[in-house]
Design a protein around this motif. Structure first.
Motif: not given
Lengths: 110, 121
Positions: A58-79
């Motif tokens: 809950s304390r983490v900004s919604n500018r940070f998001s995570g996803s996964k496809s196959g064997n690769t995970a990703s972290l996206t930081i927007s703004g």
């Protein structure tokens, strides 16, 4: 077992979005949805950003998001903000009660 | 708030021993699994060991199995790591980390500031 593979560095300008990849294997990232991401500010301990692939404390900004496809995970930081400049690490459960971390990615905000 | 404070780090010769401690506060220590994770400049973060809330379930990374022993004292809100037969490659900053309730599967959601262990002759 080798560490998860992350790019050594990424950069972006304020306001932009960046994505950090974390590549594992079918035995870890590809099988388990227990992927987490940690932010480590200079001289500080790592802090949890994302858990179970895409969930945010809950304390983490919604500018940070995570996803996964196959064997690769990703972290996206927007703004992107100057305060986001830090090292970022991914982590995955690897079965048999073991965990693996990525080598870390240094984010530079230009 | 959750606080984890490591102590016991230092300089030790190869083959030597060291015992790390981690004092916990701000949460019900006896309800949570705990873990040790280390960080080196060259290899980044490496999970070392975890222990269940009661201490009955313990696992180690292959790199430390047979040399390191994790334990806890719930009455003292403390976690320990006994490190024997230390090698140069054990040189690292050792963090204790709190896991989610009932498991370490989901995340390590709080970390201490670390205890520095240097193994050198």
């Amino acid at each position: 077992q080798s560490a998860l593979t992350q790019p050594a560095s990424v950069s972006g300008s304020p306001g932009q979005s960046i994505t950090i990849s974390c590549t594992g294997a079918s035995s870890d990232v590809g099988t388990y949805n227990f992927v987490s991401w940690y932010q480590q500010l200079p001289g500080k301990a790592p802090q949890l950003l994302i858990f179970e692939v895409s969930k945010r404390p809950s304390r983490v900004s919604n500018r940070f998001s995570g996803s996964k496809s196959g064997n690769t995970a990703s972290l996206t930081i927007s703004g992107l903000q100057a305060e986001d400049e830090a090292d970022y690490y991914c982590c995955s459960y690897a079965g048999s009660n073991t965990w693996m971390f990525g080598g870390g990615t240094k984010l530079t905000v230009l | 708030q959750v606080q984890l404070v490591e102590s016991g780090g230092g300089l030790v010769k190869p083959g030597g021993s060291l015992r790390l401690s981690c004092g916990a506060s701000g949460f019900s220590f006896s309800d949570y699994y705990m873990s040790w994770i280390r960080q080196t400049p060259g290899k980044g973060l490496e999970w070392v060991s975890y222990i269940s809330s009661s201490g009955s379930v313990i696992y180690y990374a292959d790199s430390v199995k047979g040399r390191f022993t994790i334990s806890r004292d719930n009455a003292k809100n403390s976690l320990y790591l006994q490190m024997n037969s230390l090698r140069a490659e054990d040189t690292a900053l050792y963090y204790c980390a709190k896991c989610s309730s009932g498991s370490c599967l989901n995340y390590f959601n709080y970390w201490g500031q670390g205890a520095l262990v240097s193994v050198s002759s």
